[in-house]
Design an enzyme around this catalytic site. Structure first.
Site, PDB file in Angstrom:
ATOM      1  N   HIS A  55     107.844  32.855   7.335  1.00  0.00           N
ATOM      2  CA  HIS A  55     107.392  34.213   7.006  1.00  0.00           C
ATOM      3  C   HIS A  55     107.467  35.054   8.276  1.00  0.00           C
ATOM      4  CE1 HIS A  55     104.877  33.180   3.146  1.00  0.00           C
ATOM      5  NE2 HIS A  55     106.098  32.659   3.129  1.00  0.00           N
ATOM      6  N   GLU A  57     105.425  36.887   9.930  1.00  0.00           N
ATOM      7  CA  GLU A  57     104.346  36.741  10.919  1.00  0.00           C
ATOM      8  C   GLU A  57     104.491  35.427  11.689  1.00  0.00           C
ATOM      9  OE1 GLU A  57     104.057  37.407   7.690  1.00  0.00           O
ATOM     10  OE2 GLU A  57     102.349  38.699   7.247  1.00  0.00           O
ATOM     11  N   CYS A  85      99.895  36.711   3.987  1.00  0.00           N
ATOM     12  CA  CYS A  85      99.539  35.729   2.957  1.00  0.00           C
ATOM     13  C   CYS A  85      98.545  34.728   3.578  1.00  0.00           C
ATOM     14  CB  CYS A  85     100.799  35.013   2.469  1.00  0.00           C
ATOM     15  SG  CYS A  85     101.410  33.776   3.626  1.00  0.00           S
TER      16      CYS A  85
HETATM   17 ZN    ZN Z   1     103.002  34.694   4.995  1.00  0.00          ZN
END
Ligand code: ZN
Length: 158
Positions: A55, A57, A85
């Site tokens: 992801h 991040e 998330c």
């Molecule tokens: Zn994430």
């Protein structure tokens, strides 16, 4: 919101477009800032790298930690194009930045087909009720690693 904050968030959003258009993954981008400099950047690369943890991040945290040569992001701010998330939120807490700025909300992400609400629901469930079964094995044997860690004298606490 300052002009500087706006500039960094626009860069995170630009990265979201870049990664998506390059076919690397979903439309998510992230930059990590320290002393007004970008020290890490990432976009979602799940498809490109065949890595479900890639992801934006997480990719940006790895990039920043690598550049800063440290396992924590002290004094850093994270700018992410969307509310993190649960996995990224966990990674962010482990990385310990100062602050997180996000643009879209998780409801916006859900609307676009990226719904992480089921993970929050799973976290609230007792282990035996989760959709992916979690079974404890060999606890006593594994506890020896913790004993060894507690006794280890030359460790770096984090
Ligand atoms: Zn994430």
């Amino acid at each position: 919101m300052t002009e500087t904050q706006k500039k960094f968030m626009k860069e995170a959003i630009r990265m979201a477009h870049e990664g998506m258009e390059a076919g690397h993954g979903g439309p998510f981008g992230c930059v990590i800032v320290k002393d007004n400099q970008i020290v890490g950047r990432g976009y979602n690369s799940v498809l490109k790298t065949k890595d479900p943890t890639a992801h934006a991040e997480v990719v940006a945290i790895r990039d920043a930690c690598s550049r800063l040569n440290h396992f924590q992001l002290e004094g850093c701010d994270i700018y992410t194009s969307c509310e993190p998330c649960p996995m990224c939120l966990g990674a962010i807490f482990w990385a310990r930045p100062n602050k997180v700025y996000y643009a879209c909300t998780k409801e916006d992400a859900a609307e676009a087909g990226f719904d992480d609400d089921f993970i929050y629901q799973e976290i609230d469930l007792p282990l035996e009720k989760r959709s992916i079964p979690m079974v404890s094995l060999l606890r006593e044997e594994s506890l020896q690693a913790f004993s060894a860690w507690k006794e280890k004298e030359d460790k770096t606490e984090y």
